[in-house]
Design a protein around this motif. Structure first.
Motif, mmCIF file in Angstrom:
data_model
loop_
_atom_site.group_PDB
_atom_site.id
_atom_site.type_symbol
_atom_site.label_atom_id
_atom_site.label_comp_id
_atom_site.label_asym_id
_atom_site.label_seq_id
_atom_site.Cartn_x
_atom_site.Cartn_y
_atom_site.Cartn_z
ATOM 1 N N LYS A 166 0.832 -1.215 0.000
ATOM 2 C CA LYS A 166 0.000 0.000 0.000
ATOM 3 C C LYS A 166 0.861 1.258 0.000
ATOM 4 C CE LYS A 166 -4.031 -1.966 2.385
ATOM 5 N NZ LYS A 166 -4.845 -1.909 3.633
ATOM 6 N N ILE A 167 1.921 1.229 0.810
ATOM 7 C CA ILE A 167 2.826 2.386 0.881
ATOM 8 C C ILE A 167 3.477 2.627 -0.471
ATOM 9 C CG2 ILE A 167 4.997 3.206 1.873
ATOM 10 C CD1 ILE A 167 4.153 1.805 4.480
ATOM 11 N N GLU A 168 3.932 1.554 -1.128
ATOM 12 C CA GLU A 168 4.572 1.689 -2.435
ATOM 13 C C GLU A 168 3.595 2.239 -3.470
ATOM 14 O OE1 GLU A 168 7.742 1.232 -3.528
ATOM 15 O OE2 GLU A 168 8.263 1.033 -1.408
ATOM 16 N N GLU A 169 2.362 1.732 -3.436
ATOM 17 C CA GLU A 169 1.362 2.196 -4.413
ATOM 18 C C GLU A 169 1.042 3.674 -4.208
ATOM 19 O OE1 GLU A 169 -1.071 -2.021 -5.118
ATOM 20 O OE2 GLU A 169 -1.804 -0.534 -3.669
ATOM 21 N N GLU A 170 0.913 4.069 -2.950
ATOM 22 C CA GLU A 170 0.623 5.474 -2.655
ATOM 23 C C GLU A 170 1.797 6.369 -3.037
ATOM 24 O OE1 GLU A 170 -1.791 8.608 -1.488
ATOM 25 O OE2 GLU A 170 -2.280 6.474 -1.734
ATOM 26 N N TYR A 171 3.007 5.889 -2.780
ATOM 27 C CA TYR A 171 4.214 6.640 -3.121
ATOM 28 C C TYR A 171 4.319 6.822 -4.638
ATOM 29 C CZ TYR A 171 9.206 7.880 -3.190
ATOM 30 O OH TYR A 171 10.415 8.513 -3.384
ATOM 31 N N ALA A 172 4.064 5.723 -5.372
ATOM 32 C CA ALA A 172 4.126 5.788 -6.832
ATOM 33 C C ALA A 172 3.066 6.753 -7.375
ATOM 34 C CB ALA A 172 3.916 4.392 -7.427
ATOM 35 N N LYS A 173 1.898 6.728 -6.782
ATOM 36 C CA LYS A 173 0.817 7.614 -7.207
ATOM 37 C C LYS A 173 1.208 9.077 -7.017
ATOM 38 C CE LYS A 173 -3.986 8.763 -6.070
ATOM 39 N NZ LYS A 173 -5.136 8.417 -5.180
ATOM 40 N N ASN A 174 1.806 9.370 -5.871
ATOM 41 C CA ASN A 174 2.214 10.755 -5.589
ATOM 42 C C ASN A 174 3.362 11.208 -6.494
ATOM 43 O OD1 ASN A 174 0.305 11.151 -3.605
ATOM 44 N ND2 ASN A 174 1.634 10.398 -1.967
ATOM 45 N N LEU A 175 4.314 10.297 -6.761
ATOM 46 C CA LEU A 175 5.409 10.642 -7.670
ATOM 47 C C LEU A 175 4.880 10.950 -9.068
ATOM 48 C CD1 LEU A 175 8.271 8.112 -6.798
ATOM 49 C CD2 LEU A 175 8.253 10.580 -6.406
ATOM 50 N N SER A 176 3.956 10.111 -9.542
ATOM 51 C CA SER A 176 3.391 10.310 -10.882
ATOM 52 C C SER A 176 2.639 11.636 -10.951
ATOM 53 C CB SER A 176 2.448 9.147 -11.205
ATOM 54 O OG SER A 176 1.862 9.322 -12.473
ATOM 55 N N LYS A 177 1.899 11.943 -9.898
ATOM 56 C CA LYS A 177 1.145 13.205 -9.851
ATOM 57 C C LYS A 177 2.092 14.397 -9.865
ATOM 58 C CE LYS A 177 -2.311 15.637 -7.072
ATOM 59 N NZ LYS A 177 -3.145 15.589 -5.844
ATOM 60 N N LEU A 178 3.180 14.296 -9.102
ATOM 61 C CA LEU A 178 4.139 15.392 -9.032
ATOM 62 C C LEU A 178 4.855 15.589 -10.367
ATOM 63 C CD1 LEU A 178 5.526 17.527 -7.290
ATOM 64 C CD2 LEU A 178 7.177 15.776 -6.577
ATOM 65 N N SER A 179 5.107 14.485 -11.068
ATOM 66 C CA SER A 179 5.821 14.596 -12.355
ATOM 67 C C SER A 179 5.012 15.391 -13.390
ATOM 68 C CB SER A 179 6.126 13.207 -12.911
ATOM 69 O OG SER A 179 4.926 12.563 -13.333
ATOM 70 N N GLN A 180 3.694 15.487 -13.205
ATOM 71 C CA GLN A 180 2.832 16.203 -14.137
ATOM 72 C C GLN A 180 2.559 17.647 -13.699
ATOM 73 O OE1 GLN A 180 -0.717 13.802 -14.614
ATOM 74 N NE2 GLN A 180 0.486 11.916 -14.837
ATOM 75 N N ASN A 181 3.208 18.056 -12.606
ATOM 76 C CA ASN A 181 3.012 19.404 -12.101
ATOM 77 C C ASN A 181 3.598 20.417 -13.087
ATOM 78 O OD1 ASN A 181 3.716 21.903 -10.435
ATOM 79 N ND2 ASN A 181 2.522 20.680 -8.964
#
Length: 396
Positions: A166-181
C-alpha cells in the motif's frame, strides 16, 4: 501353574532372548531407533510409517509393506496359556496421568531417539501445568500450539507485506502526480531541458515502485497467504488422533486399577477363609476354599490381561507420538524455509527497485542468511520441553 496350597501371587516372567543382531543395511528411507521397552523401532522418513523389526525377518527383505505397525507380542502370553506369575514390581515405575514412566530412583539409562538434534520426538512425553497452574497440558498439545502459532505468524507477515504494498502504491501515485506538475514549466534553454528531464525521472521512478508493489503481491504476499490453506484442519486431525489414543490409554489404565482392586479383594477373601478353616472358626469346606482359590486365580489372570492391553495401548500411543512429532518437526522446517525464501525474494526485489537504499537492506540479508531452523528448534525445545523420559511398560 498356580500353587494349589496358597493364594495366587504375581511373579515376573523370565525375559526372552534379545532380538537378532542387525548386520544388513536398512532400506532407503528407514531409520532405526530403540523403544522404551527395548525393542528395535523403525521410522520411514519418506512416509512416516513406523514399525518393529521381527527377528525372523532378514533385514534385506524389509520393505515398507512388510513393516509391522505393532510391536512383537512375544512378552505377552495369551490369557488362557500356562504362565509363570510375575512378582509385584510396581516400584520400578510410576504412572502419571495414565502414562507409565520409569521410577526416578530405579530409572535405567535411556538413549535419545535422535541424539544431538533436539528433536520433538525426544522431549515432549510428559504433561505440564498450564499457565494458570490449574490444569495439565500434554507435550503434544504444546507442539500443536507451536504449529498454529507459526501459521498465525506467517499470516501476520503477509499482512505486513500488504501494508508495504500500500505504501509503495501510494508513493508511486504521488510521484506520478508530481511529475505532471506545471511548476517551472516556462523555464527556457538548456536549464529548461534539465528541469523537464528531472520531472520525467519522477514518472520513471513511479513506474519502478508500481512494478515493485506488483511483484511483492504476486511473489511474496500471495505465497505466504496460500501456503498450507488447510493447515488448521490437518492439525485438528493430528490432535484428535493422538487425543483418542490417550483416551484409550486412560481407559485401559482404569481397567488395570479395577482389576488390581478385584484381585486384592479375592486374595483377602481366600486368605480369610483359609485362616478360618485352619483355626476351626468356620465350617467352610475344602470345596469353598478351592472355589475362592479359583476366583483369586481368575482375578490374577484378568489383571495380567488388563496390563497387557494397557501396554499395547501405550505402545501404540508411543509409536504414533514418534511419527507424528517427526511430521510436525518436518512441517516446521518447511514453514521456516518457505518464509526465508520469500523474504529473500523481498530483499532481492528491494535491491532491484532502489539501489541507493542497499545499506538498509544488507542487515536483513545478513540475518536471513543466518536463519537456522535446527538452532531455532533447539532454543525453543530447551525453553518449552516437558520431559525427556519416555514411557515404559507397566509391570505387575
Amino acid at each position: 501353574m498356580e500353587d494349589p496350597g496358597g493364594p495366587w501371587k504375581p511373579r515376573k516372567v523370565t525375559p526372552q532372548t534379545g532380538e537378532d543382531s542387525l548386520t544388513c543395511p536398512l532400506p532407503p528411507g528407514w531409520q532405526s531407533y530403540m523403544s522404551p521397552q527395548g525393542h528395535r523401532y523403525y521410522v520411514n522418513t519418506f512416509t512416516n510409517v513406523n514399525g518393529y523389526h521381527s527377528p525372523v525377518t532378514p533385514m534385506h527383505q524389509m520393505e515398507p509393506g512388510h513393516m509391522s505397525l505393532r510391536k512383537p507380542s512375544g512378552d505377552h502370553q495369551s490369557p488362557g496359556s500356562p504362565r509363570v506369575p510375575r512378582r509385584l514390581a510396581r516400584e520400578s515405575s510410576q504412572t502419571i496421568n495414565c502414562v507409565t514412566f520409569p521410577h526416578p530412583d530405579t530409572m535405567p539409562e535411556q538413549q535419545l531417539l535422535k541424539p544431538t538434534e533436539w528433536s520433538y520426538c525426544d522431549y515432549f512425553w510428559a504433561d505440564k501445568k498450564d499457565q494458570q497452574g490449574n490444569n495439565t497440558i500434554s507435550g503434544f498439545e504444546i507442539l500443536l500450539q507451536k504449529q498454529l502459532k507459526g501459521k498465525q505468524m506467517q499470516k501476520e507477515m503477509a499482512e505486513f507485506v500488504r501494508e508495504r504494498i500500500k505504501i509503495e502504491e501510494e508513493y508511486a501515485k504521488n510521484l506520478s502526480k508530481l511529475s505532471q506538475n506545471s511548476l517551472a514549466a516556462q523555464e527556457e534553454g538548456t536549464l529548461g531541458e534539465a528541469w523537464a528531464q528531472l520531472k520525467k525521472s519522477l514518472a520513471d521512478e513511479a513506474e519502478v515502485h508500481l512494478k515493485f508493489s506488483s511483484k511483492l503481491q504476486s511473489e511474496v504476499e500471495k505465497p505466504l497467504l496460500n501456503f498450507r490453506e488447510n493447515f488448521k484442519k490437518d492439525m485438528k486431525k493430528y490432535d484428535h488422533h493422538i487425543a483418542d489414543l490417550r483416551k484409550q490409554l486412560a481407559s485401559r489404565y482404569a481397567a488395570v486399577e479395577k482389576a488390581r482392586k478385584a484381585l486384592s479383594e479375592r486374595q483377602k477373601d481366600l486368605e480369610m477363609k483359609t485362616q478360618q478353616l485352619e483355626i476351626k472358626l468356620s465350617n467352610k469346606t475344602e470345596e469353598e476354599i478351592k472355589k475362592a482359590r479359583r476366583k483369586s486365580t481368575q482375578a490374577g489372570d484378568d489383571l495380567m490381561r488388563c496390563v497387557d492391553l494397557y501396554n499395547q495401548a501405550q505402545s501404540k500411543w508411543f509409536e504414533e507420538m514418534v511419527t507424528t512429532t517427526l511430521e510436525l518437526e518436518r512441517l516446521e522446517v518447511e514453514r521456516v524455509e518457505m518464509i526465508r525464501q520469500h523474504l529473500c525474494q523481498y530483499t532481492q526485489l528491494r535491491h532491484e527497485t532502489d539501489m541507493f537504499n542497499q545499506s538498509t537492506i544488507e542487515p536483513v540479508d545478513q540475518l536471513l542468511q543466518k536463519v537456522e531452523p535446527a538452532k531455532d528448534r533447539e532454543l525453543w525445545v530447551k525453553e518449552h520441553k516437558t520431559g525427556e523420559i519416555r514411557p515404559v511398560d507397566m509391570e505387575i
